[in-house]
Design a protein around this motif. Sequence first.
Motif, PDB file in Angstrom:
ATOM      1  N   PHE A   1       0.874  -1.170   0.000  1.00 14.12           N
ATOM      2  CA  PHE A   1       0.000   0.000   0.000  1.00 14.12           C
ATOM      3  C   PHE A   1       0.916   1.227   0.000  1.00 14.12           C
ATOM      4  O   PHE A   1       1.701   1.418   0.927  1.00 14.12           O
TER       5      PHE A   1
ATOM      6  N   GLU B   1      -2.661  -1.570   4.806  1.00 13.56           N
ATOM      7  CA  GLU B   1      -3.289  -0.322   4.390  1.00 13.56           C
ATOM      8  C   GLU B   1      -3.137   0.740   5.477  1.00 13.56           C
ATOM      9  O   GLU B   1      -3.339   0.471   6.666  1.00 13.56           O
TER      10      GLU B   1
ATOM     11  N   LYS C   1      -3.420   0.681  -3.060  1.00 15.49           N
ATOM     12  CA  LYS C   1      -2.888  -0.660  -3.268  1.00 15.49           C
ATOM     13  C   LYS C   1      -2.032  -0.703  -4.536  1.00 15.49           C
ATOM     14  O   LYS C   1      -2.422  -0.158  -5.574  1.00 15.49           O
TER      15      LYS C   1
END
Length: 229
Positions: free
Chosen positions: A117, A133, A139
């Motif tokens: 991420f 994340e 992503k």
Amino acid sequence: MKVVSTKDNLQVLHEDNHLIVVNKRVGDIVQGDKTGDKPLSDVVKEYIKKKYNKPGEVFLGVVHRLDRPTTGLVVFARTSKALTRLNEMFSNRTTQKTYWAVVKNKPPKAEDTLVHFLKRNPQNNTSKAHLKEVTDSKKASLDYKIIKTLDNYFVLEINLHTGRHHQIRAQLAAIGCPIKGDLKYGFDRSNPDGGIHLHARKLVIIHPVTKETLVLTAPTPNDAIWNAI
């Protein structure tokens, strides 16, 4: 594929009425920015204007970009119809992009898929790769494999699944394999030309008008390491 070089050292890899593909050199900027340096788009416009003796302003659409220190394939649209369709292809990821990168450290695996991420830092124009994340992250996914082992370096072939800011540079740095010359992402010294050993090697696209499949390949820069490959 016939490569045409002009007096301005512009390497034209493919050209027709709808698009033109060139091999970007180290240091070229694809589109004008705050530096005020002459962009590659202007060089290509001048080439078209002169070659076809075109009066007035030449239309040229920027479809995608490469980082300034990176080399390789760049596609420009020569008509607004082609620009619209190419933009759609690139945004929908219906293109196939293959890069070559030279790294000093051997990757943990001979081939692998990397998922991170990426969070962009506009202050220093970098992206940091996180395994999980985080706020404002996006992503990023790619796969790589080692295609050549040199005396001091490893050559990786990379296929992008997403198109994020500095994606390859950030993701390879995250696994301990910064690209040769890439000080921004942890390599220990710069290249003499200020570039990095990351090359947009191959692109497969559907022609926006004829619908034929175009397989485009960019010769690597002329230096000792690339020539060893």
